[in-house]
Design a protein around this motif. Sequence first.
Motif, PDB file in Angstrom:
ATOM      1  N   GLY A 158     -16.272  19.056 -17.944  1.00  0.00           N
ATOM      2  CA  GLY A 158     -17.473  18.259 -18.163  1.00  0.00           C
ATOM      3  C   GLY A 158     -17.492  17.532 -19.487  1.00  0.00           C
ATOM      4  O   GLY A 158     -18.519  17.011 -19.897  1.00  0.00           O
ATOM      5  N   SER A 159     -16.360  17.470 -20.183  1.00  0.00           N
ATOM      6  CA  SER A 159     -16.316  16.822 -21.490  1.00  0.00           C
ATOM      7  C   SER A 159     -16.467  15.308 -21.388  1.00  0.00           C
ATOM      8  O   SER A 159     -16.773  14.646 -22.373  1.00  0.00           O
ATOM      9  N   GLY A 160     -16.230  14.753 -20.198  1.00  0.00           N
ATOM     10  CA  GLY A 160     -16.331  13.308 -20.029  1.00  0.00           C
ATOM     11  C   GLY A 160     -15.081  12.561 -20.441  1.00  0.00           C
ATOM     12  O   GLY A 160     -15.002  11.352 -20.323  1.00  0.00           O
ATOM     13  N   GLU A 161     -14.063  13.285 -20.929  1.00  0.00           N
ATOM     14  CA  GLU A 161     -12.812  12.648 -21.351  1.00  0.00           C
ATOM     15  C   GLU A 161     -12.046  12.162 -20.122  1.00  0.00           C
ATOM     16  O   GLU A 161     -11.873  12.891 -19.145  1.00  0.00           O
ATOM     17  N   ASP A 162     -11.596  10.900 -20.161  1.00  0.00           N
ATOM     18  CA  ASP A 162     -10.796  10.357 -19.075  1.00  0.00           C
ATOM     19  C   ASP A 162      -9.362  10.832 -19.213  1.00  0.00           C
ATOM     20  O   ASP A 162      -8.710  10.605 -20.228  1.00  0.00           O
ATOM     21  N   LEU A 163      -8.852  11.494 -18.172  1.00  0.00           N
ATOM     22  CA  LEU A 163      -7.495  12.023 -18.189  1.00  0.00           C
ATOM     23  C   LEU A 163      -6.506  11.068 -17.532  1.00  0.00           C
ATOM     24  O   LEU A 163      -5.322  11.089 -17.840  1.00  0.00           O
ATOM     25  N   ALA A 164      -7.006  10.260 -16.597  1.00  0.00           N
ATOM     26  CA  ALA A 164      -6.166   9.281 -15.909  1.00  0.00           C
ATOM     27  C   ALA A 164      -7.075   8.207 -15.329  1.00  0.00           C
ATOM     28  O   ALA A 164      -8.266   8.425 -15.116  1.00  0.00           O
ATOM     29  N   SER A 165      -6.494   7.046 -15.081  1.00  0.00           N
ATOM     30  CA  SER A 165      -7.254   5.960 -14.472  1.00  0.00           C
ATOM     31  C   SER A 165      -6.325   5.183 -13.548  1.00  0.00           C
ATOM     32  O   SER A 165      -5.102   5.331 -13.607  1.00  0.00           O
ATOM     33  N   GLY A 166      -6.923   4.366 -12.712  1.00  0.00           N
ATOM     34  CA  GLY A 166      -6.083   3.598 -11.808  1.00  0.00           C
ATOM     35  C   GLY A 166      -6.869   2.649 -10.939  1.00  0.00           C
ATOM     36  O   GLY A 166      -8.081   2.474 -11.103  1.00  0.00           O
ATOM     37  N   ARG A 167      -6.132   2.076  -9.991  1.00  0.00           N
ATOM     38  CA  ARG A 167      -6.718   1.074  -9.101  1.00  0.00           C
ATOM     39  C   ARG A 167      -6.148   1.294  -7.699  1.00  0.00           C
ATOM     40  O   ARG A 167      -4.953   1.585  -7.525  1.00  0.00           O
ATOM     41  N   PHE A 168      -7.008   1.159  -6.684  1.00  0.00           N
ATOM     42  CA  PHE A 168      -6.636   1.276  -5.275  1.00  0.00           C
ATOM     43  C   PHE A 168      -7.075  -0.015  -4.604  1.00  0.00           C
ATOM     44  O   PHE A 168      -8.264  -0.341  -4.605  1.00  0.00           O
ATOM     45  N   ILE A 169      -6.118  -0.748  -4.049  1.00  0.00           N
ATOM     46  CA  ILE A 169      -6.437  -2.014  -3.389  1.00  0.00           C
ATOM     47  C   ILE A 169      -5.947  -1.936  -1.950  1.00  0.00           C
ATOM     48  O   ILE A 169      -4.789  -1.590  -1.689  1.00  0.00           O
ATOM     49  N   LEU A 170      -6.840  -2.256  -1.046  1.00  0.00           N
ATOM     50  CA  LEU A 170      -6.521  -2.308   0.372  1.00  0.00           C
ATOM     51  C   LEU A 170      -6.511  -3.771   0.799  1.00  0.00           C
ATOM     52  O   LEU A 170      -7.505  -4.482   0.621  1.00  0.00           O
ATOM     53  N   LEU A 171      -5.379  -4.216   1.328  1.00  0.00           N
ATOM     54  CA  LEU A 171      -5.225  -5.598   1.784  1.00  0.00           C
ATOM     55  C   LEU A 171      -5.075  -5.608   3.297  1.00  0.00           C
ATOM     56  O   LEU A 171      -4.432  -4.720   3.866  1.00  0.00           O
ATOM     57  N   HIS A 172      -5.662  -6.623   3.944  1.00  0.00           N
ATOM     58  CA  HIS A 172      -5.521  -6.756   5.397  1.00  0.00           C
ATOM     59  C   HIS A 172      -5.318  -8.219   5.753  1.00  0.00           C
ATOM     60  O   HIS A 172      -6.099  -9.085   5.364  1.00  0.00           O
ATOM     61  N   ASP A 173      -4.245  -8.468   6.479  1.00  0.00           N
ATOM     62  CA  ASP A 173      -3.959  -9.789   7.027  1.00  0.00           C
ATOM     63  C   ASP A 173      -3.745  -9.594   8.523  1.00  0.00           C
ATOM     64  O   ASP A 173      -2.725  -9.045   8.937  1.00  0.00           O
ATOM     65  N   PRO A 174      -4.721  -9.997   9.358  1.00  0.00           N
ATOM     66  CA  PRO A 174      -4.592  -9.772  10.801  1.00  0.00           C
ATOM     67  C   PRO A 174      -3.313 -10.366  11.393  1.00  0.00           C
ATOM     68  O   PRO A 174      -2.803  -9.861  12.400  1.00  0.00           O
ATOM     69  N   ALA A 175      -2.776 -11.403  10.775  1.00  0.00           N
ATOM     70  CA  ALA A 175      -1.535 -12.012  11.264  1.00  0.00           C
ATOM     71  C   ALA A 175      -0.310 -11.230  10.798  1.00  0.00           C
ATOM     72  O   ALA A 175       0.802 -11.476  11.269  1.00  0.00           O
ATOM     73  N   GLY A 176      -0.498 -10.301   9.868  1.00  0.00           N
ATOM     74  CA  GLY A 176       0.619  -9.540   9.321  1.00  0.00           C
ATOM     75  C   GLY A 176       1.399 -10.343   8.297  1.00  0.00           C
ATOM     76  O   GLY A 176       1.278 -11.568   8.229  1.00  0.00           O
ATOM     77  N   GLN A 177       2.142  -9.650   7.495  1.00  0.00           N
ATOM     78  CA  GLN A 177       3.039 -10.292   6.537  1.00  0.00           C
ATOM     79  C   GLN A 177       4.387  -9.596   6.651  1.00  0.00           C
ATOM     80  O   GLN A 177       4.457  -8.359   6.688  1.00  0.00           O
ATOM     81  N   GLU A 178       5.445 -10.381   6.726  1.00  0.00           N
ATOM     82  CA  GLU A 178       6.776  -9.842   6.990  1.00  0.00           C
ATOM     83  C   GLU A 178       7.169  -8.743   6.007  1.00  0.00           C
ATOM     84  O   GLU A 178       7.696  -7.702   6.401  1.00  0.00           O
ATOM     85  N   ALA A 179       6.899  -8.935   4.736  1.00  0.00           N
ATOM     86  CA  ALA A 179       7.295  -7.943   3.725  1.00  0.00           C
ATOM     87  C   ALA A 179       6.525  -6.631   3.879  1.00  0.00           C
ATOM     88  O   ALA A 179       7.005  -5.577   3.462  1.00  0.00           O
ATOM     89  N   TRP A 180       5.339  -6.690   4.466  1.00  0.00           N
ATOM     90  CA  TRP A 180       4.527  -5.488   4.634  1.00  0.00           C
ATOM     91  C   TRP A 180       5.007  -4.624   5.795  1.00  0.00           C
ATOM     92  O   TRP A 180       4.738  -3.436   5.832  1.00  0.00           O
ATOM     93  N   HIS A 181       5.581  -5.238   6.824  1.00  0.00           N
ATOM     94  CA  HIS A 181       5.920  -4.526   8.068  1.00  0.00           C
ATOM     95  C   HIS A 181       4.654  -4.028   8.755  1.00  0.00           C
ATOM     96  O   HIS A 181       4.637  -2.936   9.325  1.00  0.00           O
ATOM     97  N   GLY A 182       3.587  -4.825   8.680  1.00  0.00           N
ATOM     98  CA  GLY A 182       2.323  -4.447   9.301  1.00  0.00           C
ATOM     99  C   GLY A 182       1.219  -5.399   8.885  1.00  0.00           C
ATOM    100  O   GLY A 182       1.461  -6.425   8.244  1.00  0.00           O
ATOM    101  N   THR A 183      -0.023  -5.037   9.220  1.00  0.00           N
ATOM    102  CA  THR A 183      -1.168  -5.895   8.908  1.00  0.00           C
ATOM    103  C   THR A 183      -1.972  -5.384   7.719  1.00  0.00           C
ATOM    104  O   THR A 183      -2.871  -6.074   7.245  1.00  0.00           O
ATOM    105  N   PHE A 184      -1.713  -4.145   7.269  1.00  0.00           N
ATOM    106  CA  PHE A 184      -2.393  -3.573   6.107  1.00  0.00           C
ATOM    107  C   PHE A 184      -1.364  -3.317   5.014  1.00  0.00           C
ATOM    108  O   PHE A 184      -0.185  -3.071   5.288  1.00  0.00           O
ATOM    109  N   ARG A 185      -1.821  -3.327   3.783  1.00  0.00           N
ATOM    110  CA  ARG A 185      -0.981  -2.935   2.645  1.00  0.00           C
ATOM    111  C   ARG A 185      -1.886  -2.272   1.619  1.00  0.00           C
ATOM    112  O   ARG A 185      -2.972  -2.770   1.301  1.00  0.00           O
ATOM    113  N   VAL A 186      -1.447  -1.138   1.097  1.00  0.00           N
ATOM    114  CA  VAL A 186      -2.140  -0.449   0.012  1.00  0.00           C
ATOM    115  C   VAL A 186      -1.344  -0.704  -1.252  1.00  0.00           C
ATOM    116  O   VAL A 186      -0.124  -0.514  -1.280  1.00  0.00           O
ATOM    117  N   VAL A 187      -2.029  -1.152  -2.303  1.00  0.00           N
ATOM    118  CA  VAL A 187      -1.395  -1.418  -3.595  1.00  0.00           C
ATOM    119  C   VAL A 187      -2.135  -0.565  -4.619  1.00  0.00           C
ATOM    120  O   VAL A 187      -3.363  -0.633  -4.721  1.00  0.00           O
TER     121      VAL A 187
END
Length: 196
Positions: free
Chosen positions: A55-84
């Motif tokens: 409960g000290s409030g000290e941040d031990l780690a931080s980050g970012r979660f991004i969910l991408l969706h392209d209904p047409a898909g993207q070749e590099a993704w090998h699907g229609t969703f990508r998590v970055v």
Amino acid sequence: MKSGEAAAPPDFLRALESVGRRRLRPEVRLQEVPAPGRIAPFALALTGEVTGPDGSGEDLASGRFILLHDPAGQEAWHGTFRVVTLVRATLEPEMATDPLLAEVAWTWLDDALAHSHADAVAEGGTVTRVLSESFGALAGQANDVDLEIRASWTPTSTDLGAHLEAWSTLLCTAAGLPPLPDGVTSLRPRRNTVGP
């Protein structure tokens, strides 16, 4: 959530619903932020911070979660969703000299995906460590080791809640929190409702 002119497709809405339902450890604080606008027609972006369980409030780690969706898909993704994802944490200075630190940190991601039953393909990323040494007027300060894990992968279903859980597990591991045993859910601390 960012979307184009069109209404969000059902797959993206199911993915958002699964993310919204997922319960995470109480040490993880999430906040929705503006999503990138040029990578995919539909996106969700969250930032996260892990605070100490004391409960000290000290941040031990931080980050970012991004969910991408392209209904047409993207070749590099090998699907229609990508998590970055991105995870940043400061580690103990003695870890800087461990030649296997990057490999071990990458296994944290693999383990988190497996533990959360988050099936994924086309995983990729980098692990970076930076050792900061202080000199001159700052010479007395302890050396810092910053770890940064950048990773992306393609989910194989619309259950993106499992992927959010995997990322939050990675965030907690980088922060140095012990894993929760199987079948155990961490409870949020209760407010003291009795007098002082």
